[in-house]
Scaffold this motif. Structure first.
Motif, PDB file in Angstrom:
ATOM      1  N   ALA A  24       0.768  -1.175  -0.040  1.00 39.80           N
ATOM      2  CA  ALA A  24      -0.169  -0.193   0.045  1.00 39.80           C
ATOM      3  C   ALA A  24       0.643   1.048   0.153  1.00 39.80           C
ATOM      4  O   ALA A  24       0.683   2.256  -0.803  1.00 39.80           O
ATOM      5  CB  ALA A  24      -1.003  -0.112   1.162  1.00 39.80           C
ATOM      6  N   ARG A  25       2.095   1.127   0.766  1.00 40.18           N
ATOM      7  CA  ARG A  25       2.952   2.305   0.852  1.00 40.18           C
ATOM      8  C   ARG A  25       3.465   2.474  -0.500  1.00 40.18           C
ATOM      9  O   ARG A  25       3.544   3.835  -0.926  1.00 40.18           O
ATOM     10  CB  ARG A  25       3.970   2.157   1.982  1.00 40.18           C
ATOM     11  N   HIS A  26       3.741   1.590  -1.146  1.00 37.84           N
ATOM     12  CA  HIS A  26       4.393   1.862  -2.642  1.00 37.84           C
ATOM     13  C   HIS A  26       3.241   2.221  -3.430  1.00 37.84           C
ATOM     14  O   HIS A  26       3.965   3.228  -4.321  1.00 37.84           O
ATOM     15  CB  HIS A  26       4.964   0.289  -3.098  1.00 37.84           C
ATOM     16  N   ARG A  27       2.261   1.826  -3.572  1.00 37.02           N
ATOM     17  CA  ARG A  27       1.157   2.397  -4.483  1.00 37.02           C
ATOM     18  C   ARG A  27       0.874   3.864  -4.079  1.00 37.02           C
ATOM     19  O   ARG A  27       0.662   4.595  -5.018  1.00 37.02           O
ATOM     20  CB  ARG A  27       0.028   1.683  -4.383  1.00 37.02           C
ATOM     21  N   LEU A  28       0.770   4.050  -2.861  1.00 39.43           N
ATOM     22  CA  LEU A  28       0.297   5.409  -2.378  1.00 39.43           C
ATOM     23  C   LEU A  28       1.644   6.511  -2.910  1.00 39.43           C
ATOM     24  O   LEU A  28       1.449   7.802  -3.239  1.00 39.43           O
ATOM     25  CB  LEU A  28       0.036   5.600  -0.868  1.00 39.43           C
ATOM     26  N   SER A  29       3.130   6.060  -2.681  1.00 43.49           N
ATOM     27  CA  SER A  29       3.887   6.973  -3.033  1.00 43.49           C
ATOM     28  C   SER A  29       3.896   7.281  -4.698  1.00 43.49           C
ATOM     29  O   SER A  29       4.249   8.321  -5.140  1.00 43.49           O
ATOM     30  CB  SER A  29       5.319   6.065  -2.946  1.00 43.49           C
ATOM     31  N   ILE A  30       3.570   6.096  -5.419  1.00 42.66           N
ATOM     32  CA  ILE A  30       3.304   6.311  -7.080  1.00 42.66           C
ATOM     33  C   ILE A  30       2.215   7.335  -7.188  1.00 42.66           C
ATOM     34  O   ILE A  30       2.265   8.364  -8.017  1.00 42.66           O
ATOM     35  CB  ILE A  30       2.913   5.193  -7.664  1.00 42.66           C
ATOM     36  N   ALA A  31       1.031   7.486  -6.293  1.00 43.46           N
ATOM     37  CA  ALA A  31      -0.121   8.131  -6.651  1.00 43.46           C
ATOM     38  C   ALA A  31       0.503   9.587  -6.154  1.00 43.46           C
ATOM     39  O   ALA A  31      -0.067  10.465  -6.779  1.00 43.46           O
ATOM     40  CB  ALA A  31      -1.106   7.792  -5.616  1.00 43.46           C
ATOM     41  N   ARG A  32       1.155   9.714  -5.130  1.00 38.07           N
ATOM     42  CA  ARG A  32       1.725  10.945  -4.694  1.00 38.07           C
ATOM     43  C   ARG A  32       2.291  11.734  -5.696  1.00 38.07           C
ATOM     44  O   ARG A  32       2.319  12.750  -5.973  1.00 38.07           O
ATOM     45  CB  ARG A  32       2.458  10.860  -3.470  1.00 38.07           C
ATOM     46  N   GLY A  33       3.373  11.048  -6.437  1.00 38.01           N
ATOM     47  CA  GLY A  33       4.113  11.410  -7.590  1.00 38.01           C
ATOM     48  C   GLY A  33       3.127  12.037  -8.771  1.00 38.01           C
ATOM     49  O   GLY A  33       3.647  12.863  -9.445  1.00 38.01           O
TER      50      GLY A  33
END
Lengths: 102, 102, 102, 102
Positions: A24-33
Protein backbone atom coordinates in the motif's frame (compact mmCIF):
# COMPACT_ATOMS: atom_id res chain seq x y z
CA UNK A 1 -4.34 -23.99 1.95
CA UNK A 2 -2.73 -22.24 4.90
CA UNK A 3 -4.89 -19.63 6.57
CA UNK A 4 -3.31 -16.17 6.92
CA UNK A 5 -1.97 -15.43 10.42
CA UNK A 6 -3.72 -12.82 12.59
CA UNK A 7 -0.98 -10.65 14.09
CA UNK A 8 -1.77 -8.38 17.01
CA UNK A 9 1.13 -6.00 17.32
CA UNK A 10 -0.06 -4.52 20.59
CA UNK A 11 -2.37 -5.64 23.37
CA UNK A 12 -5.16 -3.26 22.39
CA UNK A 13 -4.52 -2.84 18.71
CA UNK A 14 -4.74 -4.73 15.41
CA UNK A 15 -1.91 -3.85 13.02
CA UNK A 16 -1.90 -3.82 9.26
CA UNK A 17 -0.12 -6.94 7.95
CA UNK A 18 3.51 -6.23 6.93
CA UNK A 19 3.06 -7.21 3.29
CA UNK A 20 -0.11 -5.15 2.79
CA UNK A 21 1.53 -2.20 4.52
CA UNK A 22 4.54 -2.21 2.18
CA UNK A 23 2.50 -2.69 -0.95
CA UNK A 24 0.00 0.00 0.00
CA UNK A 25 2.87 2.36 0.85
CA UNK A 26 4.44 1.74 -2.56
CA UNK A 27 1.20 2.39 -4.42
CA UNK A 28 0.46 5.55 -2.46
CA UNK A 29 3.99 6.86 -3.18
CA UNK A 30 3.33 6.46 -6.89
CA UNK A 31 -0.07 8.19 -6.55
CA UNK A 32 1.64 11.05 -4.70
CA UNK A 33 4.10 11.48 -7.57
CA UNK A 34 1.26 11.47 -10.06
CA UNK A 35 -0.60 14.08 -8.00
CA UNK A 36 2.58 16.20 -7.87
CA UNK A 37 2.68 16.16 -11.68
CA UNK A 38 -0.94 17.39 -11.89
CA UNK A 39 -0.11 20.28 -9.57
CA UNK A 40 2.77 21.21 -11.93
CA UNK A 41 0.44 20.87 -14.92
CA UNK A 42 -1.79 23.48 -13.27
CA UNK A 43 1.12 25.92 -12.89
CA UNK A 44 0.89 26.51 -16.63
CA UNK A 45 -1.96 28.60 -17.96
CA UNK A 46 -2.55 26.43 -21.01
CA UNK A 47 -3.74 23.36 -19.12
CA UNK A 48 -6.90 21.85 -20.58
CA UNK A 49 -9.82 21.03 -18.25
CA UNK A 50 -10.53 17.55 -19.57
CA UNK A 51 -6.86 16.54 -19.37
CA UNK A 52 -6.87 17.58 -15.71
CA UNK A 53 -10.08 15.61 -15.07
CA UNK A 54 -8.54 12.53 -16.69
CA UNK A 55 -5.37 12.80 -14.59
CA UNK A 56 -7.38 13.22 -11.38
CA UNK A 57 -9.40 10.14 -12.32
CA UNK A 58 -6.18 8.16 -12.80
CA UNK A 59 -5.00 9.13 -9.30
CA UNK A 60 -8.39 8.13 -7.89
CA UNK A 61 -7.92 4.73 -9.53
CA UNK A 62 -4.48 4.39 -7.94
CA UNK A 63 -5.94 5.29 -4.53
CA UNK A 64 -8.67 2.68 -5.00
CA UNK A 65 -5.95 0.14 -5.77
CA UNK A 66 -4.06 1.02 -2.56
CA UNK A 67 -7.29 0.89 -0.54
CA UNK A 68 -8.02 -2.57 -1.97
CA UNK A 69 -4.63 -3.81 -0.75
CA UNK A 70 -5.34 -2.51 2.75
CA UNK A 71 -8.92 -3.83 2.70
CA UNK A 72 -7.76 -7.29 1.64
CA UNK A 73 -5.19 -7.37 4.46
CA UNK A 74 -7.81 -6.24 6.96
CA UNK A 75 -10.41 -8.78 5.85
CA UNK A 76 -7.93 -11.67 5.76
CA UNK A 77 -6.16 -11.03 9.05
CA UNK A 78 -8.63 -9.19 11.24
CA UNK A 79 -12.20 -9.68 10.04
CA UNK A 80 -11.76 -13.40 9.23
CA UNK A 81 -10.64 -14.04 12.82
CA UNK A 82 -13.17 -11.76 14.51
CA UNK A 83 -15.52 -14.53 15.65
CA UNK A 84 -12.63 -16.22 17.49
CA UNK A 85 -11.64 -12.99 19.22
CA UNK A 86 -15.27 -11.99 19.85
CA UNK A 87 -15.20 -8.48 18.32
CA UNK A 88 -17.19 -9.13 15.13
CA UNK A 89 -19.82 -6.43 15.53
CA UNK A 90 -17.32 -3.69 16.41
CA UNK A 91 -15.02 -4.56 13.50
CA UNK A 92 -17.84 -4.76 10.95
CA UNK A 93 -19.38 -1.49 12.15
CA UNK A 94 -16.17 0.45 11.75
CA UNK A 95 -15.36 -1.17 8.42
CA UNK A 96 -18.76 -0.37 6.90
CA UNK A 97 -18.40 3.21 8.12
CA UNK A 98 -14.98 3.47 6.43
CA UNK A 99 -16.28 2.00 3.16
CA UNK A 100 -19.37 4.20 2.89
CA UNK A 101 -19.47 6.46 -0.18
CA UNK A 102 -16.26 4.89 -1.27
CA UNK B 1 -26.24 38.21 -14.34
CA UNK B 2 -23.12 38.39 -16.47
CA UNK B 3 -22.36 35.25 -18.43
CA UNK B 4 -18.85 33.84 -17.86
CA UNK B 5 -16.38 34.62 -20.64
CA UNK B 6 -15.10 31.85 -22.88
CA UNK B 7 -11.35 32.29 -23.18
CA UNK B 8 -9.46 30.50 -25.91
CA UNK B 9 -5.82 30.69 -25.01
CA UNK B 10 -4.60 29.22 -28.28
CA UNK B 11 -5.99 28.83 -31.75
CA UNK B 12 -6.58 25.10 -31.41
CA UNK B 13 -7.03 24.77 -27.71
CA UNK B 14 -9.48 25.62 -24.90
CA UNK B 15 -7.74 26.57 -21.66
CA UNK B 16 -8.87 26.08 -18.10
CA UNK B 17 -10.17 29.41 -16.71
CA UNK B 18 -7.57 31.19 -14.54
CA UNK B 19 -9.67 31.16 -11.37
CA UNK B 20 -10.58 27.47 -11.62
CA UNK B 21 -6.94 26.63 -12.37
CA UNK B 22 -5.66 28.37 -9.24
CA UNK B 23 -8.33 26.95 -6.98
CA UNK B 24 -7.90 23.42 -8.31
CA UNK B 25 -4.12 23.74 -7.93
CA UNK B 26 -4.54 24.83 -4.32
CA UNK B 27 -6.85 21.92 -3.48
CA UNK B 28 -4.61 19.39 -5.17
CA UNK B 29 -1.59 20.72 -3.24
CA UNK B 30 -3.43 20.10 0.01
CA UNK B 31 -4.45 16.61 -1.13
CA UNK B 32 -0.80 15.89 -2.00
CA UNK B 33 0.27 16.89 1.53
CA UNK B 34 -2.42 14.65 3.00
CA UNK B 35 -1.28 11.77 0.80
CA UNK B 36 2.31 12.37 1.92
CA UNK B 37 1.19 11.99 5.54
CA UNK B 38 -0.49 8.64 4.76
CA UNK B 39 2.73 7.38 3.19
CA UNK B 40 4.57 8.34 6.42
CA UNK B 41 1.85 6.65 8.50
CA UNK B 42 2.61 3.46 6.56
CA UNK B 43 6.32 3.67 7.42
CA UNK B 44 5.41 2.63 10.95
CA UNK B 45 4.50 -0.99 11.58
CA UNK B 46 1.69 -0.18 14.00
CA UNK B 47 -0.59 1.51 11.46
CA UNK B 48 -4.20 0.29 11.66
CA UNK B 49 -5.98 -0.78 8.47
CA UNK B 50 -9.21 1.11 9.05
CA UNK B 51 -7.37 4.35 9.86
CA UNK B 52 -5.53 4.04 6.56
CA UNK B 53 -8.80 3.39 4.71
CA UNK B 54 -10.35 6.47 6.32
CA UNK B 55 -7.38 8.66 5.37
CA UNK B 56 -7.43 7.41 1.77
CA UNK B 57 -11.16 8.18 1.63
CA UNK B 58 -10.47 11.72 2.85
CA UNK B 59 -7.93 12.27 0.06
CA UNK B 60 -10.44 10.91 -2.46
CA UNK B 61 -12.95 13.45 -1.19
CA UNK B 62 -10.40 16.23 -1.68
CA UNK B 63 -9.69 15.04 -5.23
CA UNK B 64 -13.42 15.01 -5.97
CA UNK B 65 -13.58 18.59 -4.73
CA UNK B 66 -10.74 19.63 -7.04
CA UNK B 67 -12.35 17.80 -9.95
CA UNK B 68 -15.63 19.65 -9.27
CA UNK B 69 -13.81 22.99 -9.53
CA UNK B 70 -12.31 22.00 -12.89
CA UNK B 71 -15.62 20.55 -14.12
CA UNK B 72 -17.50 23.71 -13.18
CA UNK B 73 -14.96 25.84 -15.04
CA UNK B 74 -15.18 23.58 -18.07
CA UNK B 75 -18.99 23.55 -18.15
CA UNK B 76 -19.30 27.32 -17.66
CA UNK B 77 -16.64 28.46 -20.12
CA UNK B 78 -16.38 25.73 -22.73
CA UNK B 79 -19.49 23.54 -22.77
CA UNK B 80 -21.96 26.44 -22.33
CA UNK B 81 -20.51 28.11 -25.44
CA UNK B 82 -20.15 24.98 -27.55
CA UNK B 83 -23.24 25.56 -29.69
CA UNK B 84 -21.88 28.97 -30.72
CA UNK B 85 -18.49 27.50 -31.64
CA UNK B 86 -20.05 24.42 -33.23
CA UNK B 87 -18.12 21.70 -31.35
CA UNK B 88 -20.88 20.43 -29.05
CA UNK B 89 -20.69 16.75 -29.91
CA UNK B 90 -16.90 16.54 -29.61
CA UNK B 91 -16.87 18.33 -26.27
CA UNK B 92 -19.68 16.26 -24.78
CA UNK B 93 -18.14 13.00 -25.99
CA UNK B 94 -14.80 13.68 -24.37
CA UNK B 95 -16.39 14.99 -21.17
CA UNK B 96 -18.61 11.93 -20.70
CA UNK B 97 -15.58 9.72 -21.29
CA UNK B 98 -13.64 11.61 -18.61
CA UNK B 99 -16.52 11.40 -16.11
CA UNK B 100 -17.21 7.71 -16.51
CA UNK B 101 -16.68 5.60 -13.38
CA UNK B 102 -15.94 8.77 -11.57
CA UNK C 1 -21.44 18.49 -38.46
CA UNK C 2 -24.90 19.67 -37.53
CA UNK C 3 -25.25 21.01 -34.02
CA UNK C 4 -28.03 19.39 -31.96
CA UNK C 5 -31.18 21.48 -31.67
CA UNK C 6 -32.17 23.01 -28.36
CA UNK C 7 -35.88 22.33 -27.87
CA UNK C 8 -37.80 24.26 -25.25
CA UNK C 9 -41.06 22.45 -24.76
CA UNK C 10 -42.58 25.14 -22.57
CA UNK C 11 -41.91 28.81 -21.98
CA UNK C 12 -40.33 28.24 -18.59
CA UNK C 13 -38.98 24.78 -18.95
CA UNK C 14 -36.25 22.80 -20.76
CA UNK C 15 -37.39 19.32 -21.80
CA UNK C 16 -35.37 16.17 -22.18
CA UNK C 17 -34.72 15.52 -25.89
CA UNK C 18 -37.11 12.92 -27.37
CA UNK C 19 -34.40 10.44 -28.34
CA UNK C 20 -32.65 10.55 -24.96
CA UNK C 21 -36.00 10.21 -23.20
CA UNK C 22 -36.93 7.06 -25.09
CA UNK C 23 -33.54 5.45 -24.73
CA UNK C 24 -33.32 6.26 -21.01
CA UNK C 25 -36.85 4.90 -20.52
CA UNK C 26 -35.90 1.66 -22.25
CA UNK C 27 -32.78 1.19 -20.15
CA UNK C 28 -34.60 1.95 -16.92
CA UNK C 29 -37.33 -0.57 -17.81
CA UNK C 30 -34.67 -3.25 -18.17
CA UNK C 31 -33.07 -2.24 -14.86
CA UNK C 32 -36.48 -2.45 -13.19
CA UNK C 33 -36.92 -6.02 -14.48
CA UNK C 34 -33.48 -6.93 -13.20
CA UNK C 35 -34.28 -5.42 -9.80
CA UNK C 36 -37.55 -7.39 -9.75
CA UNK C 37 -35.55 -10.60 -10.24
CA UNK C 38 -33.28 -9.75 -7.28
CA UNK C 39 -36.34 -9.22 -5.06
CA UNK C 40 -37.55 -12.70 -6.10
CA UNK C 41 -34.08 -14.15 -5.45
CA UNK C 42 -34.40 -12.81 -1.89
CA UNK C 43 -37.73 -14.60 -1.38
CA UNK C 44 -35.79 -17.85 -1.16
CA UNK C 45 -33.83 -18.56 1.99
CA UNK C 46 -30.86 -20.06 0.17
CA UNK C 47 -29.75 -16.85 -1.55
CA UNK C 48 -26.01 -16.22 -1.26
CA UNK C 49 -24.80 -12.79 -0.13
CA UNK C 50 -22.14 -12.30 -2.78
CA UNK C 51 -24.54 -13.25 -5.59
CA UNK C 52 -26.94 -10.59 -4.32
CA UNK C 53 -24.13 -8.01 -4.15
CA UNK C 54 -23.13 -8.85 -7.74
CA UNK C 55 -26.70 -8.50 -8.99
CA UNK C 56 -27.15 -5.16 -7.22
CA UNK C 57 -23.89 -3.97 -8.80
CA UNK C 58 -25.21 -4.95 -12.23
CA UNK C 59 -28.36 -2.89 -11.69
CA UNK C 60 -26.21 0.05 -10.55
CA UNK C 61 -24.28 -0.25 -13.80
CA UNK C 62 -27.54 -0.19 -15.79
CA UNK C 63 -28.69 2.93 -13.89
CA UNK C 64 -25.35 4.61 -14.62
CA UNK C 65 -25.89 3.83 -18.29
CA UNK C 66 -29.37 5.39 -18.24
CA UNK C 67 -28.04 8.44 -16.38
CA UNK C 68 -25.32 8.83 -19.03
CA UNK C 69 -27.96 8.93 -21.76
CA UNK C 70 -29.87 11.67 -19.92
CA UNK C 71 -26.68 13.57 -19.08
CA UNK C 72 -25.54 13.50 -22.71
CA UNK C 73 -28.91 14.83 -23.87
CA UNK C 74 -28.80 17.56 -21.24
CA UNK C 75 -25.25 18.65 -22.07
CA UNK C 76 -25.85 18.64 -25.84
CA UNK C 77 -29.19 20.41 -25.91
CA UNK C 78 -29.33 22.57 -22.80
CA UNK C 79 -25.84 23.21 -21.41
CA UNK C 80 -24.21 23.73 -24.83
CA UNK C 81 -26.71 26.50 -25.59
CA UNK C 82 -26.71 28.11 -22.14
CA UNK C 83 -24.47 31.04 -23.06
CA UNK C 84 -26.88 32.02 -25.83
CA UNK C 85 -29.87 31.85 -23.49
CA UNK C 86 -27.97 33.47 -20.62
CA UNK C 87 -28.60 30.87 -17.89
CA UNK C 88 -25.15 29.27 -17.70
CA UNK C 89 -24.55 29.67 -13.98
CA UNK C 90 -27.98 28.36 -12.94
CA UNK C 91 -27.72 25.33 -15.23
CA UNK C 92 -24.20 24.44 -14.14
CA UNK C 93 -25.05 24.84 -10.45
CA UNK C 94 -27.98 22.48 -10.61
CA UNK C 95 -26.12 19.97 -12.76
CA UNK C 96 -23.12 19.79 -10.41
CA UNK C 97 -25.50 19.33 -7.49
CA UNK C 98 -27.21 16.45 -9.31
CA UNK C 99 -23.88 14.79 -10.20
CA UNK C 100 -22.36 15.00 -6.72
CA UNK C 101 -21.53 11.65 -5.10
CA UNK C 102 -22.67 10.00 -8.26
CA UNK D 1 -21.86 -9.22 23.55
CA UNK D 2 -23.06 -12.34 21.75
CA UNK D 3 -21.28 -13.12 18.51
CA UNK D 4 -23.60 -13.56 15.49
CA UNK D 5 -24.21 -17.17 14.51
CA UNK D 6 -22.79 -18.53 11.27
CA UNK D 7 -25.56 -20.49 9.55
CA UNK D 8 -24.75 -22.86 6.72
CA UNK D 9 -28.00 -23.65 5.03
CA UNK D 10 -26.55 -26.34 2.80
CA UNK D 11 -23.46 -28.51 2.87
CA UNK D 12 -21.73 -26.59 0.12
CA UNK D 13 -23.24 -23.18 0.49
CA UNK D 14 -23.31 -20.15 2.82
CA UNK D 15 -26.74 -18.52 3.02
CA UNK D 16 -27.63 -14.91 3.60
CA UNK D 17 -28.79 -14.46 7.22
CA UNK D 18 -32.60 -14.37 7.56
CA UNK D 19 -32.76 -10.86 9.00
CA UNK D 20 -30.45 -9.33 6.37
CA UNK D 21 -32.38 -11.14 3.63
CA UNK D 22 -35.73 -9.69 4.72
CA UNK D 23 -34.42 -6.18 5.22
CA UNK D 24 -32.57 -6.17 1.91
CA UNK D 25 -35.70 -7.50 0.16
CA UNK D 26 -37.79 -4.72 1.68
CA UNK D 27 -35.36 -2.00 0.61
CA UNK D 28 -35.06 -3.39 -2.91
CA UNK D 29 -38.86 -3.51 -3.23
CA UNK D 30 -39.01 0.19 -2.40
CA UNK D 31 -36.22 0.95 -4.89
CA UNK D 32 -38.14 -0.99 -7.55
CA UNK D 33 -41.24 1.14 -6.92
CA UNK D 34 -39.14 4.29 -7.17
CA UNK D 35 -37.61 3.07 -10.43
CA UNK D 36 -41.11 2.32 -11.75
CA UNK D 37 -42.09 5.94 -11.07
CA UNK D 38 -39.06 7.21 -13.04
CA UNK D 39 -40.07 5.06 -16.01
CA UNK D 40 -43.54 6.65 -15.85
CA UNK D 41 -42.00 10.11 -15.56
CA UNK D 42 -40.21 9.38 -18.85
CA UNK D 43 -43.48 8.51 -20.58
CA UNK D 44 -44.29 12.21 -20.60
CA UNK D 45 -42.49 14.47 -23.03
CA UNK D 46 -42.08 17.32 -20.57
CA UNK D 47 -39.71 15.50 -18.21
CA UNK D 48 -36.68 17.59 -17.27
CA UNK D 49 -33.18 16.05 -17.52
CA UNK D 50 -31.90 17.15 -14.13
CA UNK D 51 -35.03 15.87 -12.36
CA UNK D 52 -34.45 12.48 -13.96
CA UNK D 53 -30.78 12.51 -12.92
CA UNK D 54 -31.79 13.34 -9.33
CA UNK D 55 -34.34 10.51 -9.22
CA UNK D 56 -31.84 8.01 -10.61
CA UNK D 57 -29.34 9.13 -7.95
CA UNK D 58 -31.95 8.54 -5.24
CA UNK D 59 -32.51 4.98 -6.48
CA UNK D 60 -28.75 4.44 -6.53
CA UNK D 61 -28.66 5.54 -2.90
CA UNK D 62 -31.40 3.05 -2.03
CA UNK D 63 -29.50 0.25 -3.80
CA UNK D 64 -26.34 1.19 -1.87
CA UNK D 65 -28.37 0.93 1.34
CA UNK D 66 -29.63 -2.53 0.41
CA UNK D 67 -26.10 -3.63 -0.55
CA UNK D 68 -24.83 -2.41 2.83
CA UNK D 69 -27.39 -4.61 4.62
CA UNK D 70 -26.27 -7.65 2.62
CA UNK D 71 -22.58 -6.79 3.06
CA UNK D 72 -22.99 -6.42 6.82
CA UNK D 73 -24.72 -9.80 7.04
CA UNK D 74 -21.99 -11.41 4.94
CA UNK D 75 -19.14 -9.90 6.97
CA UNK D 76 -20.72 -10.77 10.32
CA UNK D 77 -21.79 -14.32 9.59
CA UNK D 78 -19.46 -15.59 6.88
CA UNK D 79 -16.27 -13.54 6.73
CA UNK D 80 -15.89 -13.24 10.53
CA UNK D 81 -15.94 -17.05 10.83
CA UNK D 82 -13.78 -17.79 7.78
CA UNK D 83 -10.58 -18.52 9.71
CA UNK D 84 -12.41 -21.22 11.71
CA UNK D 85 -13.81 -22.82 8.56
CA UNK D 86 -10.54 -22.37 6.65
CA UNK D 87 -11.88 -20.57 3.56
CA UNK D 88 -10.58 -17.05 4.23
CA UNK D 89 -8.73 -16.47 0.96
CA UNK D 90 -11.60 -17.70 -1.24
CA UNK D 91 -14.17 -15.60 0.61
CA UNK D 92 -12.07 -12.44 0.57
CA UNK D 93 -11.21 -12.85 -3.13
CA UNK D 94 -14.83 -13.13 -4.18
CA UNK D 95 -15.92 -10.30 -1.89
CA UNK D 96 -13.30 -7.86 -3.22
CA UNK D 97 -14.31 -8.78 -6.75
CA UNK D 98 -17.96 -8.02 -5.94
CA UNK D 99 -17.12 -4.69 -4.29
CA UNK D 100 -14.88 -3.39 -7.06
CA UNK D 101 -16.12 -0.22 -8.79
CA UNK D 102 -18.93 -0.17 -6.32
Amino acid sequence: MTEPAAPHCAADHLCIPEDARKRARHRLSIARGHLESIVKMLDKDDAYCVDVLRQIKAVQGALNGAADVVLRGHLETHVATAHERGDTVELVDELLEALRYR
